[in-house]
Design an enzyme around this catalytic site. Structure first.
Site, short mmCIF file in Angstrom:
data_model
loop_
_atom_site.label_atom_id
_atom_site.label_comp_id
_atom_site.label_asym_id
_atom_site.label_seq_id
_atom_site.Cartn_x
_atom_site.Cartn_y
_atom_site.Cartn_z
N SER A 91 -13.49 15.68 -19.78
CA SER A 91 -13.53 16.37 -18.49
C SER A 91 -14.90 16.40 -17.84
CB SER A 91 -13.01 17.80 -18.65
OG SER A 91 -11.61 17.81 -18.87
N GLU A 187 -6.01 11.87 -16.90
CA GLU A 187 -5.67 13.06 -17.66
C GLU A 187 -4.17 13.07 -17.95
OE1 GLU A 187 -7.49 15.13 -19.06
OE2 GLU A 187 -9.29 15.60 -17.89
#
Length: 310
Positions: A91, A187
């Site tokens: 992230s 993701e």
């Protein structure tokens, strides 16, 4: 104004990547858009950094592989440990994605006020903000806020779409002069962090250089730089990592990542009172897939950085 966040066409992505590679990857300086940025991603840069034996001791006690790169932007002094080894990006890409969009679309254009619509089918695991906004959509500004401050994964994917997917995101890094970091998946697939797998990886030196360019350098205009700083300072996920190892009176902005194999990642820009900013990347990973991330390791490594930089 509203529109749906659709991926760039394959040909567009290829042209963007080719252009970025041709313009920037062969030199480690980039004059793309505004400003010229030197990105220290090679061994020749990090070999002059201070190597502190305390990092190796932390690896021994924690059972993790630890990567560190920090630079005092005022003095130029650096601290490094495994600074050119690959670690998962996870992230930490989200702050860079917002920086890339700010670079392409200054705030004055109104781009960040446009509403992006997405479907419930596009929601992925851990999307605390976007899952509540399926009916209304979210502005690009709101997506960046969610992606950075709470690490909302669907928000991260919507930002990737605006950049042309992982390939377009990687091209944006190449245009900064980063020939090392790469994003290959979306993701949440990018969180596998398998040892030896170079997909979706970066190095401490490259990651720190990218954040330095966007938050401290002149790649962005002042309003855009201030906005990115504000998002990073408002982050809520890093209290026990780099932030925990810094003096309480420092202003800190950071972006974390927590993929598999007990990986704990954090990259930060810190503003000590009366001094130039310090950029710090501390990345760690373990050998067991289901291991727990060691937040305290990152905090302790940061304390070593602060002591070593003086």
């Amino acid at each position: 104004m509203t529109f749906s966040a659709l991926p760039f066409r394959r040909a567009d992505r290829r042209r963007l990547l080719a252009a970025a590679l041709a313009a920037c990857a062969l030199t480690l300086t980039a004059a793309c858009d505004s400003g010229t940025v030197t990105v220290p991603v090679t061994d020749s840069v990090t070999t002059s950094a201070v190597a502190d034996p305390r990092f190796a001791e932390l690896e021994t006690t924690s059972g993790a592989r630890l990567g560190v790169f920090a630079v005092d932007t005022g003095s130029g002094r650096t601290v490094a440990h495994r600074a050119d080894e690959r670690f998962p990006m996870a992230s930490t890409f989200k702050g860079l994605a917002c920086g890339a969009l700010l670079r392409e679309h200054p705030l004055s254009t109104g781009y960040f006020d446009q509403v992006i619509h997405y479907s419930a089918a596009e929601l992925v695991e851990y999307s605390p903000v976007t899952e509540t906004r399926v009916e209304t959509g979210m502005t690009v500004r709101e997506l960046c806020d969610a992606a950075i401050t709470v690490s909302d994964n669907t928000a991260g994917n919507q930002l990737l779409k605006l950049l042309g997917g992982p390939e377009g995101f990687t091209a944006s890094l190449r245009s900064l002069g980063d020939a090392t970091s790469r994003l290959d998946r979306w993701e949440t697939d990018l969180n596998t962090a398998i040892p030896g797998d170079e997909r979706d990886t970066t190095t401490p030196a490259a990651l720190a250089a990218d954040y330095r360019a966007l938050v401290v350098g002149d790649v962005l205009g002042a309003p855009e730089r201030d906005q990115l700083k504000a998002w990073l300072v408002a982050n809520t996920t890093g209290a026990t990592r780099i932030r925990a190892g810094l003096p309480a009176d420092w202003t800190v902005g950071d972006k974390t990542g927590s993929p598999a194999y007990g990986s704990a990642l954090d990259v930060a820009v810190a503003w000590p009172p009366g001094r130039a900013p310090i950029v710090i990347a501390v990345l760690s990973t373990k050998s067991e897939q289901d291991a727990e991330p060691d937040n305290a390791l990152l905090a302790e490594a940061t304390r070593v950085v602060v002591d070593a930089l003086g």
